[in-house]
Structures are given as C-alpha cells and as structure tokens.
Design an enzyme around this catalytic site. Structure first.
Site, PDB file in Angstrom:
ATOM      1  N   LYS A 178      16.268  38.289  41.163  1.00  0.00           N
ATOM      2  CA  LYS A 178      15.414  39.461  40.970  1.00  0.00           C
ATOM      3  C   LYS A 178      14.285  39.145  39.971  1.00  0.00           C
ATOM      4  CE  LYS A 178      19.117  42.815  42.011  1.00  0.00           C
ATOM      5  NZ  LYS A 178      19.783  44.068  41.534  1.00  0.00           N
ATOM      6  N   TYR A 192      16.395  48.308  50.345  1.00  0.00           N
ATOM      7  CA  TYR A 192      17.470  49.080  49.728  1.00  0.00           C
ATOM      8  C   TYR A 192      17.629  50.461  50.371  1.00  0.00           C
ATOM      9  CZ  TYR A 192      18.618  45.946  45.805  1.00  0.00           C
ATOM     10  OH  TYR A 192      19.071  44.905  45.016  1.00  0.00           O
ATOM     11  N   ASN A 208      19.778  43.280  36.526  1.00  0.00           N
ATOM     12  CA  ASN A 208      21.018  42.494  36.616  1.00  0.00           C
ATOM     13  C   ASN A 208      20.846  41.181  37.374  1.00  0.00           C
ATOM     14  OD1 ASN A 208      20.919  43.511  39.171  1.00  0.00           O
ATOM     15  ND2 ASN A 208      22.928  44.501  39.122  1.00  0.00           N
ATOM     16  N   HIS A 257      20.897  39.568  43.415  1.00  0.00           N
ATOM     17  CA  HIS A 257      21.437  40.371  44.515  1.00  0.00           C
ATOM     18  C   HIS A 257      22.238  39.468  45.435  1.00  0.00           C
ATOM     19  CE1 HIS A 257      21.725  43.007  48.008  1.00  0.00           C
ATOM     20  NE2 HIS A 257      21.455  41.919  48.710  1.00  0.00           N
ATOM     21  N   GLU A 314      20.035  41.971  56.081  1.00  0.00           N
ATOM     22  CA  GLU A 314      19.214  41.500  54.959  1.00  0.00           C
ATOM     23  C   GLU A 314      18.557  40.150  55.265  1.00  0.00           C
ATOM     24  OE1 GLU A 314      21.850  41.653  51.584  1.00  0.00           O
ATOM     25  OE2 GLU A 314      21.831  43.839  51.551  1.00  0.00           O
TER      26      GLU A 314
END
Ligand code: IDP
Ligand code: MG
Length: 140
Positions: A9, A49, A112, A115, A126
């Site tokens: 990310k 998402y 975080n 992914h 995805e």
C-alpha cells in the site's frame, strides 16, 4: 499451486519497505508472477474495494489507497492465499503476531502496509482487476 493478489500500500512504498516485503515472500515460497507500480485513482480504489462500500471506513480506505503509488503483485505458491495472509498478520497491526509484515512495518489499521486476497473467488476478481492474462508470467 495457487495465485493471490498482493498490494504494498502507499505507506509501504513511501517508507521504502518494498524490498523487505518481497524478500519475505521469496523466502517463503511465494513467487511474483506479475507486478506493477501504479497510483490508483479514487474510482479505481473504490472499484477494488467495492465489497467494503457500505463500511464506515470506506471513504478513508479509498482516500488512502489513492493517496500515492502502490506496488501491485500476483504471487504464486502452495496455498498462496493463506501463506500471504499469514505473512502479513492481522488486519490491525496491534493484533498482528510478532514477525509478521504488519506487526513489523505498519502504524495502524488504516495504514497497514499490505493487502492480500482472502479467498479463491476474491483472488480471481482482484487479479483480473489489475492484470490481463498476458501479464501473468508462468515461472519455470
Ligand atoms: P484485510 O486487509 O486484512 O483483508 P479487510 O477487512 O478486508 O482487511 O479490510 C480492508 C482494509 O480496510 C484493511 O486492510 C484496513 O486497512 C481497512 N479496515 C478494515 N477494518 C477497518 C476498521 O475497522 N477501521 C479502519 N480501517 C479498517
Ligand atoms: Mg480483505
């Protein structure tokens, strides 16, 4: 053999953890078969998402994912989906086991670092969201 989608990310890219994270994948029999750097638009992040569109954190999540470049990858290996999630650790880094990517590198549940797809059907969606078949390289 299984494939999963991994994203480093914007926080992981900004903090220069690309090499550290890929090293953990390669050391644990997860081989990249596709990768690209990309800076997602807000719409692209919302599409990725979409499963979370009703969640209270959706706006912050998609703002964050479109805030800077990501490294998007397809990883291949035995039980790749679970193997990647085990290496990442829990969604909230405060709950992630020591030695996992999120425990070692992430600041918060919003930031975080990584992914990983959570099931075969989401992995298929995805991977197809970011890559076409010609961009997936069989490893020999
Ligand atoms: P995952 O990334 O571990 O699969 P998901 O539940 O799929 O976790 O949530 C997607 C992302 O949304 C998480 O990685 C995290 O960045 C963010 N997120 C999830 N739950 C919360 C929350 O309760 N507050 C803020 N952000 C959240
Ligand atoms: Mg998820």
């Amino acid at each position: 053999m299984e494939r999963t989608l991994s994203i480093i990310k914007p926080d992981g890219v900004k903090k220069n953890f690309i090499g550290e994270i890929i090293k953990r994948f390669e050391s644990n029999n997860l081989r990249p078969v596709a990768m690209k750097m990309m800076h997602m638009s807000k719409r692209e992040a919302e599409g990725f998402y979409a499963v979370h569109s009703e969640r209270p954190f959706f706006k912050d999540l998609t703002d964050f994912m479109s805030s800077g470049p990501c490294l998007v990858m397809v990883l291949e290996g035995d039980n790749a989906i679970k193997a990647n999630r085990d290496l990442m650790g829990a969604t909230n880094p405060a709950d992630a086991a020591p030695g996992t990517i999120r425990a070692d590198f992430a600041d918060s549940i919003d930031n975080n670092i990584a992914h990983g797809s959570d099931a075969p059907d989401t992995a298929a969606f995805e991977i197809g969201y970011f890559f076409n078949g010609l961009e997936l390289c069989d490893r020999v």
